[in-house]
Design a protein around this motif. Structure first.
Motif, PDB file in Angstrom:
ATOM      1  N   HIS A  97     -72.868   5.847 -27.930  1.00  0.00           N
ATOM      2  CA  HIS A  97     -74.295   5.694 -27.618  1.00  0.00           C
ATOM      3  C   HIS A  97     -74.657   6.646 -26.486  1.00  0.00           C
ATOM      4  O   HIS A  97     -74.159   6.536 -25.374  1.00  0.00           O
ATOM      5  CB  HIS A  97     -74.608   4.253 -27.209  1.00  0.00           C
ATOM      6  N   PRO A 142     -71.143   1.157 -22.038  1.00  0.00           N
ATOM      7  CA  PRO A 142     -71.974   1.108 -23.245  1.00  0.00           C
ATOM      8  C   PRO A 142     -71.114   1.138 -24.507  1.00  0.00           C
ATOM      9  O   PRO A 142     -69.900   1.302 -24.439  1.00  0.00           O
ATOM     10  CB  PRO A 142     -72.797   2.388 -23.133  1.00  0.00           C
ATOM     11  N   VAL A 170     -71.848  -3.874 -25.468  1.00  0.00           N
ATOM     12  CA  VAL A 170     -72.089  -3.383 -24.119  1.00  0.00           C
ATOM     13  C   VAL A 170     -71.475  -4.380 -23.142  1.00  0.00           C
ATOM     14  O   VAL A 170     -71.768  -5.573 -23.208  1.00  0.00           O
ATOM     15  CB  VAL A 170     -73.603  -3.230 -23.854  1.00  0.00           C
ATOM     16  N   ARG A 221     -73.928   8.212 -14.215  1.00  0.00           N
ATOM     17  CA  ARG A 221     -73.214   8.005 -15.472  1.00  0.00           C
ATOM     18  C   ARG A 221     -72.260   9.175 -15.645  1.00  0.00           C
ATOM     19  O   ARG A 221     -72.636  10.326 -15.448  1.00  0.00           O
ATOM     20  CB  ARG A 221     -74.178   7.946 -16.647  1.00  0.00           C
ATOM     21  N   LEU A 262     -78.634   5.244 -22.324  1.00  0.00           N
ATOM     22  CA  LEU A 262     -78.257   4.061 -21.552  1.00  0.00           C
ATOM     23  C   LEU A 262     -79.405   3.704 -20.629  1.00  0.00           C
ATOM     24  O   LEU A 262     -80.024   4.588 -20.025  1.00  0.00           O
ATOM     25  CB  LEU A 262     -76.973   4.324 -20.748  1.00  0.00           C
ATOM     26  N   SER A 307     -77.620   0.036 -24.307  1.00  0.00           N
ATOM     27  CA  SER A 307     -77.342   1.376 -24.813  1.00  0.00           C
ATOM     28  C   SER A 307     -77.939   1.532 -26.200  1.00  0.00           C
ATOM     29  O   SER A 307     -78.249   0.548 -26.887  1.00  0.00           O
ATOM     30  CB  SER A 307     -75.837   1.662 -24.821  1.00  0.00           C
TER      31      SER A 307
END
Lengths: 110, 112
Positions: free
Chosen positions: B29, B25, B4, B69, B32, B94
């Motif tokens: 994944h 991340p 990360v 995100r 988060l 993450s």
């Protein structure tokens, strides 16, 4: 409310001595408990989780639901164990959100 | 990436300015998390993303804080009109499977 309590900000022991880092939690249900560790100048990383019942770097932790505790133990401390240790809990549900304690700094003296 | 990644690693800003903190991340994944760590305190949960949606924003301390995100990848935490009490280390993590957090190295924010 969910809460994790680590009563000691600092624990200083000599090399070879036993170590116990205390963690108590408050949670109405069956939480999952974790210990995370942060060595100097390194990232926070997972040390162990109670569901794995594993021993990592000589550390173990047993979940005691009666005492709502998840103390971290090691029989013989090493200097390289010096670090910040955080206890955390996760409740059920999809978020997987972790609630952390304030951490205990373990200092192992030579 | 292998881990990360957070940027910047350090940020000093004047009170009242806006700041953006970035988190990359681990590829793949889906979950988060953003946490904040003030000096001498534990990690405070801020917000959780599953994919691009944020089903849990309960930790955001005020409406000056927001996060987004995109593409199930990069996340940005924005703090508007920064205050001195916003000074902290902001950590991103993450996760792919339940409870397997991987943390970034954090962004140390100082508001002067």
């Amino acid at each position: 409310a969910q809460r994790v309590t680590q009563p000691e900000k600092l624990l200083s022991v000599f090399k070879g001595a036993p170590v116990e880092l205390k963690c108590n939690y408050s949670y109405s249900g069956s939480p999952e408990l974790f210990w995370y560790v942060q060595y100097s100048r390194q990232r926070l990383q997972l040390l162990l989780r109670h569901i794995s019942r594993e021993s990592i770097k000589g550390f173990t932790a047993d979940l005691n639901k009666g005492e709502t505790s998840f103390h971290l133990k090691k029989p013989f401390a090493q200097e390289e164990d010096s670090a910040m240790y955080y206890c955390a809990l996760s409740g059920p549900g999809a978020t997987n959100k972790l609630i952390f304690g304030t951490g205990t700094l373990l200092a192992v003296q030579p | 990436g292998a881990g990360v990644s957070q940027s910047p690693s350090n940020k000093v800003t004047e009170k009242g300015k806006d700041v953006e903190l970035r988190c990359d991340p681990i590829s793949g994944h889906t979950a988060l998390y953003w946490y904040r760590q003030r000096l001498g305190q534990g990690l405070e949960f801020l917000i959780y993303f599953q994919g691009n949606s944020a089903p849990d924003k309960s930790g955001l301390p005020s409406d000056r804080f927001s996060a987004e995100r995109t593409g199930e990848s990069v996340s940005t935490l924005t703090i508007q009109r920064t205050q001195q009490e916003d000074s902290a280390v902001y950590l991103c993590a993450s996760s792919l499977v339940r409870n397997g957090y991987t943390f970034g190295s954090g962004t140390r924010l100082t508001v002067v």
